[in-house]
Design an enzyme around this catalytic site. Structure first.
Site, PDB file in Angstrom:
ATOM      1  N   ASP A 131      -4.079  -2.212 -24.636  1.00  0.00           N
ATOM      2  CA  ASP A 131      -4.554  -2.955 -25.867  1.00  0.00           C
ATOM      3  C   ASP A 131      -5.693  -3.584 -25.462  1.00  0.00           C
ATOM      4  O   ASP A 131      -5.918  -4.322 -24.800  1.00  0.00           O
ATOM      5  CB  ASP A 131      -3.665  -3.623 -26.365  1.00  0.00           C
ATOM      6  CG  ASP A 131      -3.677  -4.104 -27.883  1.00  0.00           C
ATOM      7  OD1 ASP A 131      -3.498  -3.555 -28.906  1.00  0.00           O
ATOM      8  OD2 ASP A 131      -4.393  -5.178 -27.982  1.00  0.00           O
ATOM      9  N   ASN A 139     -14.466  -5.868 -34.992  1.00  0.00           N
ATOM     10  CA  ASN A 139     -14.637  -5.388 -36.367  1.00  0.00           C
ATOM     11  C   ASN A 139     -15.205  -6.488 -37.204  1.00  0.00           C
ATOM     12  O   ASN A 139     -16.302  -6.131 -38.211  1.00  0.00           O
ATOM     13  CB  ASN A 139     -13.235  -4.719 -36.849  1.00  0.00           C
ATOM     14  CG  ASN A 139     -13.230  -3.129 -36.106  1.00  0.00           C
ATOM     15  OD1 ASN A 139     -13.853  -2.671 -35.862  1.00  0.00           O
ATOM     16  ND2 ASN A 139     -11.769  -3.097 -36.216  1.00  0.00           N
ATOM     17  N   HIS A 144     -16.981  -2.131 -38.401  1.00  0.00           N
ATOM     18  CA  HIS A 144     -16.348  -1.061 -38.038  1.00  0.00           C
ATOM     19  C   HIS A 144     -16.770   0.342 -37.577  1.00  0.00           C
ATOM     20  O   HIS A 144     -16.084   0.769 -36.477  1.00  0.00           O
ATOM     21  CB  HIS A 144     -15.233  -0.366 -39.070  1.00  0.00           C
ATOM     22  CG  HIS A 144     -14.170  -1.551 -39.951  1.00  0.00           C
ATOM     23  ND1 HIS A 144     -14.492  -2.792 -40.586  1.00  0.00           N
ATOM     24  CD2 HIS A 144     -12.873  -1.666 -39.626  1.00  0.00           C
ATOM     25  CE1 HIS A 144     -13.480  -3.187 -40.845  1.00  0.00           C
ATOM     26  NE2 HIS A 144     -12.497  -2.581 -40.176  1.00  0.00           N
ATOM     27  N   ASP A 148     -15.386   1.622 -33.805  1.00  0.00           N
ATOM     28  CA  ASP A 148     -15.214   2.960 -33.698  1.00  0.00           C
ATOM     29  C   ASP A 148     -16.102   3.335 -32.534  1.00  0.00           C
ATOM     30  O   ASP A 148     -15.286   3.934 -31.291  1.00  0.00           O
ATOM     31  CB  ASP A 148     -15.612   3.761 -34.665  1.00  0.00           C
ATOM     32  CG  ASP A 148     -14.665   3.636 -35.964  1.00  0.00           C
ATOM     33  OD1 ASP A 148     -13.552   3.100 -36.001  1.00  0.00           O
ATOM     34  OD2 ASP A 148     -15.056   4.151 -37.024  1.00  0.00           O
ATOM     35  N   GLU A 174      -5.771   0.156 -31.958  1.00  0.00           N
ATOM     36  CA  GLU A 174      -6.574  -0.201 -30.560  1.00  0.00           C
ATOM     37  C   GLU A 174      -5.596  -0.356 -29.369  1.00  0.00           C
ATOM     38  O   GLU A 174      -5.967  -0.826 -28.321  1.00  0.00           O
ATOM     39  CB  GLU A 174      -7.402  -1.540 -30.480  1.00  0.00           C
ATOM     40  CG  GLU A 174      -6.419  -2.876 -30.629  1.00  0.00           C
ATOM     41  CD  GLU A 174      -6.192  -3.410 -32.006  1.00  0.00           C
ATOM     42  OE1 GLU A 174      -5.904  -4.613 -32.200  1.00  0.00           O
ATOM     43  OE2 GLU A 174      -6.154  -2.428 -33.069  1.00  0.00           O
TER      44      GLU A 174
END
Length: 283
Positions: A131, A139, A144, A148, A174
């Site tokens: 993670d 973010n 965002h 990405d 994630e």
């Protein structure tokens, strides 16, 4: 010819095709995928239409569920097109659209198969769940699109670090998983340590290109030896708990769970020992 045909006919053709779909498919189950010997195909004659033009229109407007047949009886290119569409749909069913990695559905299927292989041959199987630490702040701070980018770069790094036959998947926002067949706990942990170091070396530019930032990740690791009967949920739960331990103890680290088989064998041995103690001592 394809561009000219589309320019001249796209609006009219699209209106007619979609009206047919709306009439026949939305108010009843006439367009269900269930095979029916009494079914009927609805066809539209399109003079001047080429396969190239159709491929463009189908991709643009989601018409890949329509099947085309040529008037010149040479069906091979059209059958190839249908095969290509089916292959694409199959790929999309099992892969994450952002990173291109296997998705959770494909991962859980592979995990079940690898656990069965481990039981049959008594070979080790390691599962790691990773993670990205503090991903929400990426973010929230940089947007965002930048988030990405982090996910895609991290996924690419994972793919390159894993062996060709390992399963690497994105199983959540994630959250990622790596399935290491034939690898025990010690070697799997070494691999994960290298992945964590490589993660810290990934450098990202802020949207205004004035600064850079990096991320870290945490990992939970569990190993299965195929000695006892278990299921995928048990293994995932163990890895999840190890990941939680890594997060709660400072992040940017690997924490391991007890080997599933050894824990079960230890409990069984303890039960037998307690039974013997009761028989001989009454306590």
């Amino acid at each position: 010819m394809s561009a000219e045909y589309i320019a001249e006919n796209e609006a009219c053709l699209l209106e007619e095709l979609l009206s047919v779909r709306d009439r026949f498919c939305k108010d009843n189950e006439a367009c269900s995928e269930t095979a029916d010997a009494d079914g009927l195909a609805v066809m539209k004659l399109c003079p001047g239409m080429t396969l190239e033009a159709w491929e463009i229109l189908a991709e643009r407007h989601g018409l890949n569920d329509w099947m085309t047949l040529p008037l010149d009886r040479n069906a091979v290119p059209h059958l190839n097109h249908v095969q290509h569409v089916l292959q694409e749909l199959s790929y999309k069913t099992d892969h994450d659209p952002l990173t291109g990695l296997s998705n959770r559905r494909a991962f859980e299927r592979a995990l079940d198969q690898e656990m069965e292989r481990s039981r049959r041959h008594k070979t080790p199987l390691s599962l790691a769940i990773l993670d990205i630490d503090n991903f929400k702040s990426v973010n929230d701070t940089w947007g965002h699109l930048k988030g990405d980018e982090v996910l895609m770069n991290f996924a690419e790094m994972l793919s390159h670090r894993a062996r060709r036959y390992d399963i690497v998947a994105r199983i959540g926002g994630e959250e990622f998983a790596v399935l290491l067949s034939g690898v025990g706990l010690f070697k799997a942990k070494q691999l994960l340590q290298r992945i964590l170091e490589k993660t810290k070396s990934l450098v990202f530019s802020t949207p205004d290109n004035k600064e850079t930032f990096s991320v870290t990740c945490s990992a939970g690791l569990v190993c299965y030896k195929g000695i006892v009967i278990s299921n995928t949920n048990d293994l995932i739960d163990k890895a999840d708990k190890a990941l939680y331990k890594a997060k709660s103890s400072g992040k940017d680290r690997v924490c391991t769970a007890d080997v599933l088989d050894y824990e079960a064998v230890s409990k069984e041995t303890l039960v037998h020992a307690n039974e013997k103690k009761f028989l001989f001592t009454g306590k």
